[in-house]
Design a protein around this motif. Structure first.
Motif, short mmCIF file in Angstrom:
data_model
loop_
_atom_site.label_atom_id
_atom_site.label_comp_id
_atom_site.label_asym_id
_atom_site.label_seq_id
_atom_site.Cartn_x
_atom_site.Cartn_y
_atom_site.Cartn_z
N GLY A 118 0.76 -1.24 0.00
CA GLY A 118 0.00 0.00 0.00
C GLY A 118 0.79 1.29 0.00
N ARG A 119 2.11 1.23 0.05
CA ARG A 119 2.88 2.48 0.00
C ARG A 119 2.79 3.05 -1.41
NH1 ARG A 119 8.34 2.63 3.35
NH2 ARG A 119 7.94 4.83 3.06
N THR A 120 2.72 4.36 -1.50
CA THR A 120 2.59 5.01 -2.80
C THR A 120 3.95 5.13 -3.49
OG1 THR A 120 2.94 7.25 -1.95
CG2 THR A 120 0.65 6.40 -1.91
N ILE A 121 3.88 5.39 -4.79
CA ILE A 121 5.10 5.60 -5.58
C ILE A 121 5.90 6.77 -5.00
CG2 ILE A 121 5.99 6.28 -7.85
CD1 ILE A 121 4.90 3.47 -7.96
N ASN A 122 5.21 7.83 -4.64
CA ASN A 122 5.86 9.00 -4.07
C ASN A 122 6.55 8.68 -2.75
OD1 ASN A 122 6.59 11.77 -4.06
ND2 ASN A 122 4.92 12.20 -2.63
N GLU A 123 5.87 7.95 -1.87
CA GLU A 123 6.47 7.56 -0.58
C GLU A 123 7.72 6.71 -0.80
OE1 GLU A 123 2.51 7.26 2.30
OE2 GLU A 123 3.16 5.50 1.16
N LEU A 124 7.63 5.76 -1.73
CA LEU A 124 8.77 4.89 -2.01
C LEU A 124 9.94 5.68 -2.60
CD1 LEU A 124 6.81 1.85 -3.41
CD2 LEU A 124 8.08 1.92 -1.26
N ALA A 125 9.63 6.63 -3.46
CA ALA A 125 10.68 7.46 -4.06
C ALA A 125 11.42 8.24 -2.98
CB ALA A 125 10.07 8.41 -5.09
N GLU A 126 10.68 8.81 -2.04
CA GLU A 126 11.31 9.56 -0.95
C GLU A 126 12.11 8.64 -0.03
OE1 GLU A 126 8.55 12.11 1.11
OE2 GLU A 126 7.85 13.01 -0.76
N HIS A 127 11.55 7.49 0.28
CA HIS A 127 12.20 6.56 1.20
C HIS A 127 13.51 5.99 0.63
CE1 HIS A 127 12.55 3.58 4.39
NE2 HIS A 127 12.78 2.67 3.45
N PHE A 128 13.50 5.67 -0.66
CA PHE A 128 14.67 5.04 -1.29
C PHE A 128 15.56 6.03 -2.05
CE2 PHE A 128 11.90 1.40 -0.61
CZ PHE A 128 12.81 0.45 -0.14
N PHE A 129 15.21 7.32 -1.98
CA PHE A 129 15.99 8.38 -2.63
C PHE A 129 16.12 8.11 -4.14
CE2 PHE A 129 17.45 8.10 1.76
CZ PHE A 129 17.15 9.38 2.20
N LEU A 130 15.00 7.75 -4.76
CA LEU A 130 14.94 7.51 -6.20
C LEU A 130 13.85 8.38 -6.81
CD1 LEU A 130 15.13 3.61 -6.18
CD2 LEU A 130 16.94 5.17 -6.89
N SER A 131 13.90 8.56 -8.11
CA SER A 131 12.84 9.32 -8.77
C SER A 131 11.57 8.46 -8.85
CB SER A 131 13.28 9.71 -10.18
OG SER A 131 13.33 8.58 -11.02
N GLN A 132 10.45 9.13 -9.02
CA GLN A 132 9.19 8.40 -9.16
C GLN A 132 9.22 7.50 -10.39
OE1 GLN A 132 5.81 11.00 -8.94
NE2 GLN A 132 6.37 11.77 -6.91
N LYS A 133 9.84 7.97 -11.47
CA LYS A 133 9.96 7.16 -12.69
C LYS A 133 10.76 5.88 -12.41
CE LYS A 133 7.92 9.16 -16.14
NZ LYS A 133 6.77 8.54 -16.73
N SER A 134 11.82 5.98 -11.63
CA SER A 134 12.62 4.80 -11.29
C SER A 134 11.81 3.80 -10.47
CB SER A 134 13.88 5.20 -10.51
OG SER A 134 14.75 5.92 -11.32
N ILE A 135 11.04 4.32 -9.51
CA ILE A 135 10.19 3.44 -8.70
C ILE A 135 9.14 2.77 -9.58
CG2 ILE A 135 8.50 3.35 -6.83
CD1 ILE A 135 11.33 3.71 -5.79
N GLU A 136 8.54 3.51 -10.48
CA GLU A 136 7.54 2.93 -11.39
C GLU A 136 8.16 1.82 -12.23
OE1 GLU A 136 6.07 6.22 -13.63
OE2 GLU A 136 4.86 6.99 -11.97
N ARG A 137 9.36 2.06 -12.76
CA ARG A 137 10.04 1.07 -13.58
C ARG A 137 10.32 -0.20 -12.77
NH1 ARG A 137 15.01 -0.12 -13.30
NH2 ARG A 137 15.59 1.84 -12.31
N ILE A 138 10.80 -0.02 -11.54
CA ILE A 138 11.09 -1.16 -10.67
C ILE A 138 9.82 -1.94 -10.37
CG2 ILE A 138 11.81 -1.79 -8.33
CD1 ILE A 138 13.85 0.60 -8.57
#
Length: 102
Positions: free
Chosen positions: A63-83
């Motif tokens: 349930g974590r959002t793309i934005n939350e994951l991007a901030e947590h892992f210090f990655l861009s939202q596009k990188s999180i989406e790709r992963i």
């Protein structure tokens, strides 16, 4: 990659022959194809990134959002989406939930 003195490992005849082409310069000798290692295999970086990507996908499924994951892992939202999309293709939902329950 380290340097080895050619005179220590090559026969004198071969060394003289090489010196006709290149004298006193550095020469790179590539690995045999069967001995080549893939990116990240020597340092373990590949394994670390694979584990990180699985963790990102599990957290996304929880349930974590793309934005939350991007901030947590210090990655861009596009990188999180790709992963997330790559992991989704390689992992069935059942397998992710089995990992979570353990």
């Amino acid at each position: 990659m380290g340097y080895i003195k050619a005179e220590r490992v090559l026969p004198k005849e071969l060394l003289k022959q090489i010196q006709t082409y290149i004298d006193g310069e550095c020469l790179y000798i590539p690995r045999k194809k069967q001995n080549k290692k893939g990116w990240g295999e020597k340092t373990g970086a590949k394994t670390v990134l694979e584990a990180r990507d699985k963790d990102i996908y599990i957290q996304y499924e929880l349930g974590r959002t793309i934005n939350e994951l991007a901030e947590h892992f210090f990655l861009s939202q596009k990188s999180i989406e790709r992963i997330v999309y790559q992991q989704k293709r390689h992992t069935s939902k059942g397998a992710v939930h089995q990992v979570i329950k353990k």
